[in-house]
Design an enzyme around this catalytic site. Sequence first.
Site, PDB file in Angstrom:
ATOM      1  N   ASP A 163      -1.482  -6.069  54.171  1.00  0.00           N
ATOM      2  CA  ASP A 163      -0.443  -5.272  53.998  1.00  0.00           C
ATOM      3  C   ASP A 163      -0.317  -4.281  55.171  1.00  0.00           C
ATOM      4  O   ASP A 163      -1.202  -3.861  55.643  1.00  0.00           O
ATOM      5  CB  ASP A 163      -0.688  -4.290  52.593  1.00  0.00           C
ATOM      6  CG  ASP A 163       0.271  -3.220  52.183  1.00  0.00           C
ATOM      7  OD1 ASP A 163       1.669  -3.823  52.040  1.00  0.00           O
ATOM      8  OD2 ASP A 163      -0.005  -2.145  52.379  1.00  0.00           O
ATOM      9  N   GLU A 216       1.675  -8.976  57.095  1.00  0.00           N
ATOM     10  CA  GLU A 216       2.823  -8.125  56.870  1.00  0.00           C
ATOM     11  C   GLU A 216       3.104  -7.474  58.155  1.00  0.00           C
ATOM     12  O   GLU A 216       2.583  -6.367  58.347  1.00  0.00           O
ATOM     13  CB  GLU A 216       2.876  -7.500  55.647  1.00  0.00           C
ATOM     14  CG  GLU A 216       4.176  -6.747  55.332  1.00  0.00           C
ATOM     15  CD  GLU A 216       4.364  -5.810  54.374  1.00  0.00           C
ATOM     16  OE1 GLU A 216       5.290  -5.814  53.469  1.00  0.00           O
ATOM     17  OE2 GLU A 216       3.107  -5.012  54.133  1.00  0.00           O
TER      18      GLU A 216
END
Length: 711
Positions: A348, A384
Site C-alpha cells: 500500500d 501501489e
Amino acid sequence: MKRTLLPGRPYPLGATVTRKGTNFALFSEGATKVELCFFDAEGRQTDCIALQERTAYVWHGLVRDIKAGQLYGYRIDGPWEPERGRRFNKYKLLVDPYAEALSGQVDWKKPIFAYDVASGDDLKMDTQDSADGVPKSVVIDSKFDWGDDCPPETPLADSVIYEMHVKGFSIRNPMVPEKLRGTYAGLACEPSINYLKKLGVTAVELLPIHHFIDEGPLVARGLVDYWGYNTLGYFAPMSRYSSCGDTGGQVNEFKRMVKALHAAGIEVILDVVYNHTCEGNQLGPTLCWKGVCNTTYYRVNEESPRYYVDYTGTGNTLNVRNPQVLKMLMDSLRYWVTEMHVDGFRFDLAATLARELHDVSRLSSFFDTIHQDPTLADVKLIAEPWDVGEGGYQVGQFPVLWAEWNGKYRDTVRRFWKGDAGQLSDLGNRLTGSSDLYQYDGRKPYASINFITAHDGYTLCDLISYDRKHNEANGEDNKDGSDSNDSWNMGAEGPTDDEGINRLRERQMRNFLATLMLSQGVPMLNGGDEIARSQMGNNNCYCQDNELTWHDWDLDEPRKRVRDFTSQLIHFRLNHPNLHRRKFFQDREIRRRGEDLIIKDVAWFSTDGKQVPDEVWNTQWNRSVAVLLNGQTLQVTDEDGLPVIDDSFFLVVNASQDGVEYVLPASPSGKPWCQVIDTEDIEQPFTHAEVEKKIIVGGRALKLFSDGKIS
C-alpha cells in the site's frame, strides 16, 4: 506469583518459546526502563518484571514457565519531551511490535492517549493507566504441521489475481457453515475453494489481515474500519477473522487457510501497509511504536520534532530510513513467507517506502534490502505506486523485480468504453502490456497489474450505474471518496427497471471484463465484480462492514450470466499463452516460409482490413480499432527447448454508439477466422462459428476471432 528472570538473548525480537520458558526482546533506543507485564485471560495484570539486560538497545530477558497463550505487554519509561519528539510514558501499556497475535480491541473510552486529552495539550503528560483499553500481545508457539504443503508457484505472467476481503467474501454465503462465515476457515472451506477454482483465478490478494484497529472517529459514528489500513501488528493475523477466538488460535487458522488454498493451486498475496500505522499524528493514541521509541519508528519534522511527516494522509509515516525500522519490515515480510507460507505482497502507498529524504528514489534502502534478500527473491512484489505526497505518483517508475498496479490502464480503459474522445493511442499501449511504462527498464509485460476496479472506488456494477458517488452512509457529508471516476450511468442513476439500460449495462460489464482478460499484463479482478456486486454508488466503503460491501450470493439470471462469462474468460485466457506473453511485442516483420506474405507479431487494423496509418492514432473521432496478435511469434520455448506456438487472435473493440463493419485480414496461419467472443450477445457471448470476410461489430461491443481450435 514470583517469576524467575534469566538474562535471555537479544535476538530474535519478540516473544520466543523455549524449553526453559519464553525469551522476550524489545528494541528501544531511548528507554531508561522497560517493564514486561503479564495478564490473565480476563485482561487483569498479574505481575510486572523489569528487564535487566540491554544489548545494542535491545532489552531482553527469559522468563521461566511462561508458555504459549500467555498475554503480555510493555511499559516503557524514558524522557517525556514531546517538543523533541520523545513521548515515553510508563503509564501506557504497549503492544510488542513483534507480537505474533493480539487479544482484545482498543477501547477509545479508556485513557489510551499519552497526553492530556481534556486540555488537548499534547505537551502535557497523562498519568492514567491505559491497560484496560489496549489489546494484549499473545505468546505464540509457532509449531504447525505443514505436511505436504506445496505452494503453486504460478509465474506472475500466468496469474489471474482476485482481490478480496476475507470477511466480505463468505459472510453471506449459505454454502459455508454458519460458524465459519467471514473467517479464514470460511475462505478455506470446500464451497469457497470450489468457487474460486471454478472461477479460475490463480491467486487471492487479501485486503489487510495484519492486526488493525477501528479508528476513534468511526467508532463514535457507530462504524468500523472494514478495509484494514490501520495496522497495529505487522506479525499478527487479524483476530476478527478467526473462528477460533483471539488468544492465539487465529495463527494456525490462518496457516490452515493458506495450506488449503495451496492444495487447490491458489496462491495467497497479502495487501500490506508498511507506510504508516494506527497511531496517527501527535494527537493520536499511544499503543505501540509511539511509546516504544517515537523518533526511531516515525518520521518527525526535523525543525519541529513534535510533529510528524505525513506522506500517507493518516497523520504519520514510518521511518523506513532507520535501520531498525527497515529491519522490522524485513523481519515481517520474511515471517509471512517462512512461517505463514504466503506467496507475495501488494504494498500500500509503496512510493512512501521509497522516500529517502523527500523525493521518491528507485535506489532507496528499502528496495536495496528487498532485492538482496534470498527469502524474498521468489515471491511476488506488487506496488501501489503512489502516495499523497508531492511527486508521489510513480506509475512505471519502480525497479526490476517489482510489478505495479497500473492506474493508467484503469483510467484509459474506463474512458475508452465510456466513449471519451482521443483515447485510441493510449488504449493501444494498455492492451499490449504498457510497454511505454515498463519496457525500457528491464521489465516485462507482467510488470503491469491491470485492473478496472479495486476495493478503493466503484465496483464494476456501480461504474456503469452511477454518474456521481453516493457516500452518505459514511457520515462525512459525501465529501469523502474521489469525484473523478470516469463512470457513466447510461441514462439512469442507480438501479432501474428500464430494460434497454439494463441490457446496455450488462454489455458494458462484459466489455470491461473481456478487455481486462484479453490485455497483456496481469489481470486483477475486484472480488464480487464477477457477480455484479453493487455498493449502491458508494466509492469509499472503507468503513462499511455490512451488506453494502459483503458479497451477495443470491444471484438472479443477469448476475449469473456475468459470473459464467467471467469464468469462461479467465479459463480461455489461461489456456492461451498468446494472451499473457512473457515478452513485449517487437513489431517485427516475419516472412512466412515459402510465401511472400509478411506478418508481424502485432498489427493494428482499420475497418478496411488495412493497417492503421499513424495519423489515425491521435484523432479525436475514432472510437474503434482492431489488433492482431500473432500466436506464431511468442518468442519463448517449452521445457524441451521447442518454440511455443499458440492460436492467433483478432480483437475488435468498438466504443462508438453505432455498429462498425470490418474487413478481416488474412490470418497468420492461413486458416479461416472463427468468432470466439461477442459481447453484444447477451445469451451466448462465447461462440464457435466461422465467419465471412466482412463482419459487423455492434455499437459499444467487442468481438474476438481465432484462427485455431476453439477452447
